[in-house]
Write a protein that holds these residues in place. Structure first.
Motif, PDB file in Angstrom:
ATOM      1  N   LYS A 112      20.751   4.988 -29.375  1.00 46.91           N
ATOM      2  CA  LYS A 112      22.170   5.079 -29.006  1.00 46.91           C
ATOM      3  C   LYS A 112      22.833   5.251 -30.316  1.00 46.91           C
ATOM      4  N   SER A 113      22.667   4.372 -31.232  1.00 44.12           N
ATOM      5  CA  SER A 113      23.197   4.368 -32.476  1.00 44.12           C
ATOM      6  C   SER A 113      23.295   5.528 -33.314  1.00 44.12           C
ATOM      7  N   VAL A 114      22.332   6.518 -33.214  1.00 44.47           N
ATOM      8  CA  VAL A 114      22.196   7.805 -33.777  1.00 44.47           C
ATOM      9  C   VAL A 114      23.172   8.790 -33.069  1.00 44.47           C
ATOM     10  N   THR A 115      22.743   8.842 -31.661  1.00 42.55           N
ATOM     11  CA  THR A 115      23.221  10.031 -30.981  1.00 42.55           C
ATOM     12  C   THR A 115      24.573   9.643 -30.167  1.00 42.55           C
ATOM     13  N   GLY A 116      24.739   8.273 -30.023  1.00 39.48           N
ATOM     14  CA  GLY A 116      26.025   7.776 -29.119  1.00 39.48           C
ATOM     15  C   GLY A 116      25.747   8.164 -27.632  1.00 39.48           C
ATOM     16  N   GLY A 117      24.350   8.616 -27.149  1.00 44.51           N
ATOM     17  CA  GLY A 117      24.028   8.761 -25.893  1.00 44.51           C
ATOM     18  C   GLY A 117      23.443   7.544 -25.183  1.00 44.51           C
ATOM     19  N   SER A 118      23.160   7.586 -23.883  1.00 42.80           N
ATOM     20  CA  SER A 118      22.580   6.564 -23.290  1.00 42.80           C
ATOM     21  C   SER A 118      21.911   6.967 -22.242  1.00 42.80           C
ATOM     22  N   SER A 124      17.700   9.764 -13.520  1.00 44.02           N
ATOM     23  CA  SER A 124      16.918  11.191 -12.944  1.00 44.02           C
ATOM     24  C   SER A 124      16.164  11.954 -13.666  1.00 44.02           C
ATOM     25  N   ARG A 125      15.101  12.747 -13.234  1.00 44.26           N
ATOM     26  CA  ARG A 125      14.320  13.261 -14.094  1.00 44.26           C
ATOM     27  C   ARG A 125      15.060  14.233 -14.794  1.00 44.26           C
ATOM     28  N   ASP A 126      15.904  15.196 -13.858  1.00 39.08           N
ATOM     29  CA  ASP A 126      16.922  16.176 -14.479  1.00 39.08           C
ATOM     30  C   ASP A 126      17.609  15.519 -15.828  1.00 39.08           C
ATOM     31  N   THR A 127      18.106  14.471 -15.664  1.00 41.62           N
ATOM     32  CA  THR A 127      19.040  13.872 -16.710  1.00 41.62           C
ATOM     33  C   THR A 127      18.109  13.725 -17.909  1.00 41.62           C
ATOM     34  N   LEU A 128      16.826  13.088 -17.485  1.00 42.67           N
ATOM     35  CA  LEU A 128      15.984  12.688 -18.904  1.00 42.67           C
ATOM     36  C   LEU A 128      15.368  13.965 -19.565  1.00 42.67           C
ATOM     37  N   LEU A 129      15.083  14.938 -18.714  1.00 39.61           N
ATOM     38  CA  LEU A 129      14.643  16.521 -19.374  1.00 39.61           C
ATOM     39  C   LEU A 129      15.501  16.969 -19.980  1.00 39.61           C
ATOM     40  N   ASP A 130      17.019  16.980 -19.644  1.00 36.21           N
ATOM     41  CA  ASP A 130      18.076  17.477 -20.459  1.00 36.21           C
ATOM     42  C   ASP A 130      18.273  16.674 -21.723  1.00 36.21           C
ATOM     43  N   ALA A 131      17.973  15.371 -21.608  1.00 34.45           N
ATOM     44  CA  ALA A 131      18.386  14.384 -22.828  1.00 34.45           C
ATOM     45  C   ALA A 131      17.408  14.781 -23.782  1.00 34.45           C
ATOM     46  N   CYS A 132      15.961  14.949 -23.348  1.00 36.64           N
ATOM     47  CA  CYS A 132      14.776  15.403 -24.087  1.00 36.64           C
ATOM     48  C   CYS A 132      15.037  16.492 -24.983  1.00 36.64           C
ATOM     49  N   LYS A 133      15.535  17.483 -24.350  1.00 39.58           N
ATOM     50  CA  LYS A 133      15.746  18.882 -24.901  1.00 39.58           C
ATOM     51  C   LYS A 133      16.821  18.652 -26.007  1.00 39.58           C
ATOM     52  N   ASN A 134      17.776  18.048 -25.752  1.00 34.71           N
ATOM     53  CA  ASN A 134      18.997  17.792 -26.584  1.00 34.71           C
ATOM     54  C   ASN A 134      18.773  16.870 -27.897  1.00 34.71           C
ATOM     55  N   ASN A 135      17.975  16.014 -27.545  1.00 31.26           N
ATOM     56  CA  ASN A 135      17.867  14.682 -28.383  1.00 31.26           C
ATOM     57  C   ASN A 135      16.435  14.227 -28.526  1.00 31.26           C
ATOM     58  N   PRO A 136      15.420  14.696 -29.239  1.00 28.21           N
ATOM     59  CA  PRO A 136      14.110  14.478 -28.932  1.00 28.21           C
ATOM     60  C   PRO A 136      13.826  13.090 -29.022  1.00 28.21           C
ATOM     61  N   GLN A 137      14.536  12.080 -29.450  1.00 26.69           N
ATOM     62  CA  GLN A 137      14.573  10.641 -29.788  1.00 26.69           C
ATOM     63  C   GLN A 137      14.472  10.135 -28.163  1.00 26.69           C
ATOM     64  N   ALA A 138      14.984  10.839 -27.323  1.00 24.37           N
ATOM     65  CA  ALA A 138      15.014  10.288 -25.922  1.00 24.37           C
ATOM     66  C   ALA A 138      13.937  10.650 -25.118  1.00 24.37           C
ATOM     67  N   CYS A 139      13.055  11.495 -25.659  1.00 23.39           N
ATOM     68  CA  CYS A 139      12.141  11.856 -24.872  1.00 23.39           C
ATOM     69  C   CYS A 139      10.850  10.894 -24.406  1.00 23.39           C
TER      70      CYS A 139
END
Length: 156
Positions: A112-118, A124-139
């Motif tokens: 979160k400190s790098v991306t501001g994301g959470s 949901s799997r769809d939320t996590l899949l999108d997060a992983c595509k846009n921010n590999p650290q969330a994978c």
């Protein structure tokens, strides 16, 4: 931190190099990694001097650092696992995965400190899949959600 890992974790693993005892700086020699596609980062001297690092017999590497969170969470370990150690691609979401350990539980680490994301593994799997595509650290959150599997639609 070193004593805790040696007593409760590392004694149960097959270690090739304990960087904390066998010259920490040499373990990070020529190691660079990618946080986001197209980037290259070299560990800073403060990173080298404050992290623990172990290299396993299969060539994978494990590193951790304490800190982050509020005072009540001061026992957090940020854990980074590189599935193939020094070998490329050394990129988050591809062969580097980040987790947090706090109070006996493992959490995915969304940086979160790098991306501001959470995101969290319970999203949901769809939320996590999108997060992983846009921010590999969330994978790591997606992999935890999928029962520690890398499914066919994994983006990296």
């Amino acid at each position: 931190m070193y004593a805790w890992f040696d007593e409760y974790v590392i004694q149960y693993m097959k270690i090739l190099v304990n960087c904390n005892k066998d010259n920490n700086k040499a373990c990070f020699h020529n190691y660079s990694y990618s946080t986001f596609p197209g980037e290259s980062n070299i560990p800073s001297s403060s990173m080298v001097n404050t992290r623990i690092m172990y290299i396993f017999q299969d060539g994978s590497a494990f590193t951790a650092i304490t800190g982050g969170g509020t005072e009540s969470m001061s026992r957090i370990f940020h854990i980074i696992f590189d599935t193939n150690g020094y070998r490329k691609p050394n990129a988050y979401g591809q062969d580097i995965f980040s987790f947090r350990y706090n109070k006996g539980k493992i959490y995915c680490d969304d940086h979160k400190s790098v991306t501001g994301g959470s995101v969290a593994a319970s999203d949901s799997r769809d939320t996590l899949l999108d997060a992983c595509k846009n921010n590999p650290q969330a994978c790591s959150c997606l992999i935890m959600h999928d029962g520690w599997e890398i499914k066919d639609d994994y983006p990296w």
